[in-house]
Motif scaffolding. Structure first.
Motif, PDB file in Angstrom:
ATOM      1  N   UNK A 125       0.842  -1.194   0.000  1.00 20.53           N
ATOM      2  CA  UNK A 125       0.000   0.000   0.000  1.00 20.53           C
ATOM      3  C   UNK A 125       0.877   1.244   0.000  1.00 20.53           C
ATOM      4  N   UNK A 126       0.464   2.241  -0.819  1.00 19.28           N
ATOM      5  CA  UNK A 126       1.300   3.444  -0.929  1.00 19.28           C
ATOM      6  C   UNK A 126       0.467   4.724  -0.811  1.00 19.28           C
ATOM      7  N   UNK A 127      -0.594   4.650  -0.018  1.00 20.12           N
ATOM      8  CA  UNK A 127      -1.367   5.853   0.258  1.00 20.12           C
ATOM      9  C   UNK A 127      -2.621   5.967  -0.594  1.00 20.12           C
ATOM     10  N   UNK A 128      -3.266   7.113  -0.478  1.00 17.19           N
ATOM     11  CA  UNK A 128      -4.532   7.337  -1.164  1.00 17.19           C
ATOM     12  C   UNK A 128      -5.685   6.921  -0.269  1.00 17.19           C
ATOM     13  N   UNK A 129      -6.842   7.510  -0.549  1.00 18.08           N
ATOM     14  CA  UNK A 129      -8.003   7.203   0.287  1.00 18.08           C
ATOM     15  C   UNK A 129      -9.157   6.629  -0.529  1.00 18.08           C
ATOM     16  N   UNK A 130      -8.972   6.440  -1.785  1.00 17.81           N
ATOM     17  CA  UNK A 130      -9.997   5.854  -2.640  1.00 17.81           C
ATOM     18  C   UNK A 130     -10.116   6.657  -3.936  1.00 17.81           C
ATOM     19  N   UNK A 131      -9.569   6.086  -5.044  1.00 11.58           N
ATOM     20  CA  UNK A 131      -8.864   4.809  -5.058  1.00 11.58           C
ATOM     21  C   UNK A 131      -7.579   4.881  -4.227  1.00 11.58           C
ATOM     22  N   UNK A 132      -7.059   3.700  -3.894  1.00  9.53           N
ATOM     23  CA  UNK A 132      -5.801   3.660  -3.161  1.00  9.53           C
ATOM     24  C   UNK A 132      -4.672   3.300  -4.126  1.00  9.53           C
TER      25      UNK A 132
ATOM     26  N   UNK B 119      -0.680 -10.019   4.489  1.00  8.69           N
ATOM     27  CA  UNK B 119       0.244  -8.996   4.999  1.00  8.69           C
ATOM     28  C   UNK B 119       0.087  -7.753   4.145  1.00  8.69           C
ATOM     29  N   UNK B 120       0.086  -6.593   4.793  1.00  8.49           N
ATOM     30  CA  UNK B 120       0.102  -5.328   4.057  1.00  8.49           C
ATOM     31  C   UNK B 120       1.394  -4.604   4.407  1.00  8.49           C
ATOM     32  N   UNK B 121       2.170  -4.311   3.383  1.00  5.80           N
ATOM     33  CA  UNK B 121       3.345  -3.459   3.532  1.00  5.80           C
ATOM     34  C   UNK B 121       2.891  -2.025   3.261  1.00  5.80           C
ATOM     35  N   UNK B 122       3.398  -1.093   4.024  1.00  8.29           N
ATOM     36  CA  UNK B 122       3.033   0.305   3.832  1.00  8.29           C
ATOM     37  C   UNK B 122       4.284   1.063   3.386  1.00  8.29           C
ATOM     38  N   UNK B 123       4.257   1.528   2.140  1.00  9.60           N
ATOM     39  CA  UNK B 123       5.381   2.310   1.619  1.00  9.60           C
ATOM     40  C   UNK B 123       5.212   3.771   2.002  1.00  9.60           C
ATOM     41  N   UNK B 124       6.159   4.305   2.720  1.00 11.36           N
ATOM     42  CA  UNK B 124       6.063   5.686   3.192  1.00 11.36           C
ATOM     43  C   UNK B 124       7.190   6.538   2.622  1.00 11.36           C
ATOM     44  N   UNK B 125       6.867   7.817   2.444  1.00  8.78           N
ATOM     45  CA  UNK B 125       7.869   8.821   2.104  1.00  8.78           C
ATOM     46  C   UNK B 125       8.151   9.627   3.369  1.00  8.78           C
ATOM     47  N   UNK B 126       9.283  10.320   3.430  1.00 10.85           N
ATOM     48  CA  UNK B 126       9.528  11.201   4.576  1.00 10.85           C
ATOM     49  C   UNK B 126       8.365  12.180   4.741  1.00 10.85           C
ATOM     50  N   UNK B 127       7.880  12.297   5.950  1.00 10.13           N
ATOM     51  CA  UNK B 127       6.756  13.186   6.230  1.00 10.13           C
ATOM     52  C   UNK B 127       5.409  12.508   6.109  1.00 10.13           C
ATOM     53  N   UNK B 128       5.395  11.283   5.617  1.00 10.36           N
ATOM     54  CA  UNK B 128       4.151  10.520   5.477  1.00 10.36           C
ATOM     55  C   UNK B 128       4.102   9.555   6.656  1.00 10.36           C
ATOM     56  N   UNK B 129       3.202   9.794   7.603  1.00 14.12           N
ATOM     57  CA  UNK B 129       3.214   9.027   8.837  1.00 14.12           C
ATOM     58  C   UNK B 129       2.673   7.617   8.688  1.00 14.12           C
TER      59      UNK B 129
ATOM     60  N   UNK C 185      11.892   4.425  -0.271  1.00 12.24           N
ATOM     61  CA  UNK C 185      13.283   4.597  -0.723  1.00 12.24           C
ATOM     62  C   UNK C 185      14.115   3.334  -0.511  1.00 12.24           C
ATOM     63  N   UNK C 186      13.595   2.412   0.319  1.00 11.70           N
ATOM     64  CA  UNK C 186      14.310   1.155   0.536  1.00 11.70           C
ATOM     65  C   UNK C 186      13.855   0.066  -0.425  1.00 11.70           C
ATOM     66  N   UNK C 187      12.894   0.366  -1.286  1.00  9.95           N
ATOM     67  CA  UNK C 187      12.501  -0.600  -2.316  1.00  9.95           C
ATOM     68  C   UNK C 187      12.708  -0.032  -3.714  1.00  9.95           C
ATOM     69  N   UNK C 188      13.442   1.067  -3.788  1.00  7.31           N
ATOM     70  CA  UNK C 188      13.885   1.565  -5.090  1.00  7.31           C
ATOM     71  C   UNK C 188      15.123   0.758  -5.468  1.00  7.31           C
ATOM     72  N   UNK C 189      15.530   0.824  -6.723  1.00  4.05           N
ATOM     73  CA  UNK C 189      16.741   0.098  -7.118  1.00  4.05           C
ATOM     74  C   UNK C 189      17.949   0.939  -6.728  1.00  4.05           C
ATOM     75  N   UNK C 190      18.251   0.878  -5.439  1.00  5.24           N
ATOM     76  CA  UNK C 190      19.341   1.671  -4.883  1.00  5.24           C
ATOM     77  C   UNK C 190      20.233   0.781  -4.035  1.00  5.24           C
TER      78      UNK C 190
END
Length: 277
Positions: free
Chosen positions: A161-168, A208-218, A247-252
């Motif tokens: 999951x990467x945010x949004x409230x509908x659609x997500x 399982x739900x993984x939550x992808x967050x950006x800095x500032x996204x709680x 940023x930890x699932x980018x190709x970095x």
């Protein structure tokens, strides 16, 4: 000139700080291993915006690296310099990890090992192949630790999951599917999924739900949204919602951090040590 943070991190990991003229503004903290080297880098553009054609060409770069060569940082319709314009100005342009806009859907093209290819190519271009081999060997060893640990484990139905409230918004295809499958799971959404309705998400049956967050996204806010809107999902019922920053699932150079966190989320009994970034 680097127009994507993961590319900048790769260049810094190879000790190429003195070759970097400017970079696009970072969208996340730099990994510890390169944070000091990143101090004082000239930034152009913004965290979510690329530098204009005029700004980019004024730096007279010899080498420009971005993550996608179609659109995005090279979209002339948005006022950015196209690949052709940069090449006409004398720059070599390199698309790290991805070249085409649809490459991100294919695990054959964009996967966990994409960063190793980029490191290897940078190593050849800048004559630091030995250093590239050293970094790649570390990443390979970290990946192998996860592969061995999840061997024989049951496959876990997983949503990212990467945010949004509908659609997500969901992260699927390419490196996301490769990370989840390597960690012993299966993405419940198809590789071309980005926006899905709340009804589709509710019907995903994710364990399982993984939550992808950006800095500032709680994470707490995102988790509360999932718990309120999808109470019948197995992942929510069983409290199996875990944060894995995007940023930890980018190709970095941090991709094995993300892989290890996903493996631990999918198989809590593992409790694998997360490598340093």
């Amino acid at each position: 000139m680097s127009l994507w943070q993961s590319n900048t991190e790769a260049l810094l990991a190879l000790g190429l700080r003195d070759k970097i003229v400017a970079v696009q503004a970072d969208y996340a903290p730099y990994p510890d291993s390169v944070a000091k080297a990143a101090d004082g880098l000239q930034t152009i553009g913004s965290m979510m915006g690329f530098p204009s054609k005029e700004v980019l060409l004024s730096e007279k770069p010899d080498f420009v690296t971005g993550q996608v060569l179609e659109g995005f940082a090279f979209d002339a319709s948005q006022g950015y310099a196209s690949v052709e314009q940069l090449e006409q100005a004398g720059a070599t342009v390199y698309g790290a990890n991805l070249c085409g806009a649809t490459d991100s859907q294919s695990t054959k093209i964009w996967n966990i090992d994409s960063v190793s290819k980029t490191l290897r190519d940078y190593g050849t271009i800048f004559n630091v192949s030995a250093k590239a081999d050293e970094v790649i060997a570390r990443l390979d060893a970290e990946k192998e630790e996860v592969v061995k640990a999840v061997q024989g484990k049951p496959t876990v139905k997983t949503a990212y999951f990467n945010g949004g409230s509908g659609p997500v918004i969901v992260l699927a295809g390419g490196i996301y599917d490769d990370l989840i499958s390597t960690a012993g799971g299966k993405n419940v959404f198809s590789s071309d999924s980005v926006y899905v309705s709340k009804e589709e998400f509710a019907a995903s049956d994710a364990d399982v739900i993984l939550v992808g967050t950006f800095p500032g996204q709680g994470f707490a806010t995102q988790k509360a949204f999932l718990e309120e809107n999808f109470p019948d999902l197995p992942a929510v019922k069983n409290g199996r919602i875990s944060e894995v920053p995007t940023q930890e699932t980018d190709s970095s150079i941090s991709v094995m951090v993300g892989l290890t966190k996903i493996a631990n989320a999918l198989h809590p009994d593992l409790d694998l040590p997360v490598p340093s970034s």
